[in-house]
Design an enzyme around this catalytic site. Structure first.
Site, PDB file in Angstrom:
ATOM      1  N   ASP A  12      -6.797  -0.610 -15.728  1.00  0.00           N
ATOM      2  CA  ASP A  12      -7.270  -0.038 -14.453  1.00  0.00           C
ATOM      3  C   ASP A  12      -8.057   1.280 -14.565  1.00  0.00           C
ATOM      4  O   ASP A  12      -7.801   2.226 -13.797  1.00  0.00           O
ATOM      5  CB  ASP A  12      -6.073   0.183 -13.509  1.00  0.00           C
ATOM      6  CG  ASP A  12      -5.359  -1.108 -13.128  1.00  0.00           C
ATOM      7  OD1 ASP A  12      -5.746  -2.175 -13.619  1.00  0.00           O
ATOM      8  OD2 ASP A  12      -4.387  -1.039 -12.350  1.00  0.00           O
ATOM      9  N   ASP A  50      -7.539  -3.527 -10.887  1.00  0.00           N
ATOM     10  CA  ASP A  50      -6.794  -3.606  -9.627  1.00  0.00           C
ATOM     11  C   ASP A  50      -7.792  -4.088  -8.569  1.00  0.00           C
ATOM     12  O   ASP A  50      -8.881  -3.506  -8.437  1.00  0.00           O
ATOM     13  CB  ASP A  50      -6.281  -2.190  -9.300  1.00  0.00           C
ATOM     14  CG  ASP A  50      -4.951  -2.172  -8.577  1.00  0.00           C
ATOM     15  OD1 ASP A  50      -4.097  -3.043  -8.841  1.00  0.00           O
ATOM     16  OD2 ASP A  50      -4.750  -1.269  -7.747  1.00  0.00           O
ATOM     17  N   HIS A  52      -7.774  -5.461  -4.757  1.00  0.00           N
ATOM     18  CA  HIS A  52      -7.046  -5.780  -3.528  1.00  0.00           C
ATOM     19  C   HIS A  52      -7.965  -6.178  -2.372  1.00  0.00           C
ATOM     20  O   HIS A  52      -9.025  -5.560  -2.183  1.00  0.00           O
ATOM     21  CB  HIS A  52      -6.270  -4.546  -3.047  1.00  0.00           C
ATOM     22  CG  HIS A  52      -5.264  -4.017  -4.019  1.00  0.00           C
ATOM     23  ND1 HIS A  52      -4.278  -4.782  -4.578  1.00  0.00           N
ATOM     24  CD2 HIS A  52      -5.079  -2.750  -4.522  1.00  0.00           C
ATOM     25  CE1 HIS A  52      -3.526  -4.034  -5.364  1.00  0.00           C
ATOM     26  NE2 HIS A  52      -3.998  -2.800  -5.373  1.00  0.00           N
ATOM     27  N   HIS A  56      -4.403  -5.653   2.171  1.00  0.00           N
ATOM     28  CA  HIS A  56      -3.285  -5.716   1.217  1.00  0.00           C
ATOM     29  C   HIS A  56      -2.019  -5.015   1.727  1.00  0.00           C
ATOM     30  O   HIS A  56      -2.088  -3.919   2.292  1.00  0.00           O
ATOM     31  CB  HIS A  56      -3.699  -5.110  -0.124  1.00  0.00           C
ATOM     32  CG  HIS A  56      -2.821  -5.539  -1.249  1.00  0.00           C
ATOM     33  ND1 HIS A  56      -1.916  -4.709  -1.842  1.00  0.00           N
ATOM     34  CD2 HIS A  56      -2.695  -6.748  -1.849  1.00  0.00           C
ATOM     35  CE1 HIS A  56      -1.278  -5.387  -2.784  1.00  0.00           C
ATOM     36  NE2 HIS A  56      -1.728  -6.619  -2.808  1.00  0.00           N
ATOM     37  N   HIS A  85      -6.965   1.563  -1.720  1.00  0.00           N
ATOM     38  CA  HIS A  85      -7.653   1.788  -2.995  1.00  0.00           C
ATOM     39  C   HIS A  85      -8.084   0.453  -3.600  1.00  0.00           C
ATOM     40  O   HIS A  85      -7.488  -0.591  -3.311  1.00  0.00           O
ATOM     41  CB  HIS A  85      -6.735   2.526  -3.982  1.00  0.00           C
ATOM     42  CG  HIS A  85      -5.544   1.701  -4.383  1.00  0.00           C
ATOM     43  ND1 HIS A  85      -4.407   1.615  -3.608  1.00  0.00           N
ATOM     44  CD2 HIS A  85      -5.327   0.890  -5.444  1.00  0.00           C
ATOM     45  CE1 HIS A  85      -3.542   0.802  -4.177  1.00  0.00           C
ATOM     46  NE2 HIS A  85      -4.063   0.334  -5.288  1.00  0.00           N
ATOM     47  N   LYS A 110      -6.017  -8.272 -10.678  1.00  0.00           N
ATOM     48  CA  LYS A 110      -4.631  -8.388 -10.203  1.00  0.00           C
ATOM     49  C   LYS A 110      -4.484  -7.691  -8.859  1.00  0.00           C
ATOM     50  O   LYS A 110      -5.252  -6.788  -8.546  1.00  0.00           O
ATOM     51  CB  LYS A 110      -3.668  -7.801 -11.243  1.00  0.00           C
ATOM     52  CG  LYS A 110      -3.953  -6.343 -11.549  1.00  0.00           C
ATOM     53  CD  LYS A 110      -3.059  -5.821 -12.648  1.00  0.00           C
ATOM     54  CE  LYS A 110      -3.313  -4.342 -12.896  1.00  0.00           C
ATOM     55  NZ  LYS A 110      -3.011  -3.469 -11.742  1.00  0.00           N
ATOM     56  N   CYS A 155       1.008   1.002 -13.521  1.00  0.00           N
ATOM     57  CA  CYS A 155       0.451  -0.224 -14.108  1.00  0.00           C
ATOM     58  C   CYS A 155       0.579  -0.279 -15.631  1.00  0.00           C
ATOM     59  O   CYS A 155       0.814  -1.354 -16.186  1.00  0.00           O
ATOM     60  CB  CYS A 155      -0.977  -0.417 -13.634  1.00  0.00           C
ATOM     61  SG  CYS A 155      -1.007  -0.829 -11.850  1.00  0.00           S
TER      62      CYS A 155
HETATM   63  C1  VGL Z   1      -1.773   1.431  -9.705  1.00  0.00           C
HETATM   64  C2  VGL Z   1      -0.687   2.118  -7.813  1.00  0.00           C
HETATM   65  C3  VGL Z   1      -1.285   1.119  -7.083  1.00  0.00           C
HETATM   66  C4  VGL Z   1      -2.026   1.628 -11.168  1.00  0.00           C
HETATM   67  C5  VGL Z   1      -2.373   0.412  -8.989  1.00  0.00           C
HETATM   68  O1  VGL Z   1      -3.085   1.182 -11.662  1.00  0.00           O
HETATM   69  O2  VGL Z   1      -1.169   2.256 -11.829  1.00  0.00           O
HETATM   70  N1  VGL Z   1      -0.921   2.257  -9.109  1.00  0.00           N
HETATM   71  N2  VGL Z   1      -2.126   0.265  -7.677  1.00  0.00           N
HETATM   72 ZN    ZN Z   2      -3.212  -1.105  -6.474  1.00  0.00          ZN
END
Ligand code: VGL
Ligand code: ZN
Length: 202
Positions: A12, A50, A52, A56, A85, A110, A155
């Site tokens: 990510d 990431d 979404h 979401h 986000h 994801k 993550c």
């Molecule tokens: C993440 C919070 C929400 C991450 C992703 O990449 O760690 N954290 N979505």
């Molecule tokens: Zn996320």
């Protein structure tokens, strides 16, 4: 070059997790140079993204009255409600422009199901819905995975914990990660990682 059985999993490294982004992780962009250099050492390089929908369930904005960074209950357990986000197709969801993406053979997206979050590169937050990464790595003969990226305590940690649970030798390069550190989440993640047999390196 590391053995062909070793994969680098880059978690990510997206605009929204870097300074100026919607869920900015302090120093999130500082790790990119090292990650780019590491890519040359691995025959298998995987990026996660990431990804979404705007609807979401992990977004506080989709829970009227709920504050960002508060906790809610989902059918699969407790879930942090995040600022909106990494919405599919937005600049925030794009990889940071400094990140090398050409060396990656696979990009795993994801968190695309509206009702379930997915921290881990292997399983969604119900811990049972697979992303397909396990099969990809196994069919390429990978037995060890090295994790870098954002965020250490979400993550990256969930991905490394699942890798260990699945029987991969898992390593986190802590210096090539940055943490959100929400209510002690970084210390908690480190404890869980060590207990699971994940190697933490600088
Ligand atoms: C993440 C919070 C929400 C991450 C992703 O990449 O760690 N954290 N979505
Ligand atoms: Zn996320």
């Amino acid at each position: 070059m590391n053995a062909a059985t070793e994969a680098l999993i880059v978690i990510d490294v997206q605009n929204d997790f870097c300074p100026g982004g919607a869920l900015a992780v302090a120093g999130g962009d500082e790790i990119i140079g090292r990650i780019n250099a590491l890519m040359g050492d691995f025959a298998t390089v995987v990026l996660t993204q990431d990804w979404h929908p705007a609807t979401h369930a992990s977004f506080a904005a989709n829970h009227p009255g709920a504050a960002a960074f508060s906790l809610t209950q989902m059918p699969y357990g407790p879930q942090v409600l995040w600022p909106t986000h990494c919405v599919q197709g937005t600049v925030g969801a794009a990889f940071h422009s400094a990140l090398r993406t050409d060396p990656a053979q696979l990009i795993v997206r994801k968190g695309f199901r509206p009702e379930i979050d997915s921290y881990s590169a292997f399983f969604e937050n119900d811990q049972t819905t697979p992303t397909g990464l396990e099969g990809y790595l196994r069919s390429r003969g990978v037995t060890s995975a090295t994790f870098v990226g954002l965020a250490t305590d979400y993550c990256v940690a969930y991905s490394a914990l699942d890798a260990a649970r699945l029987g991969f030798k898992a390593t986190v390069l802590m210096g090539a990660c940055r943490a959100i550190d929400l209510n002690g989440s970084l210390a908690e993640a480190e404890t869980k990682l060590r207990a699971a047999g994940v190697t933490l390196e600088a």
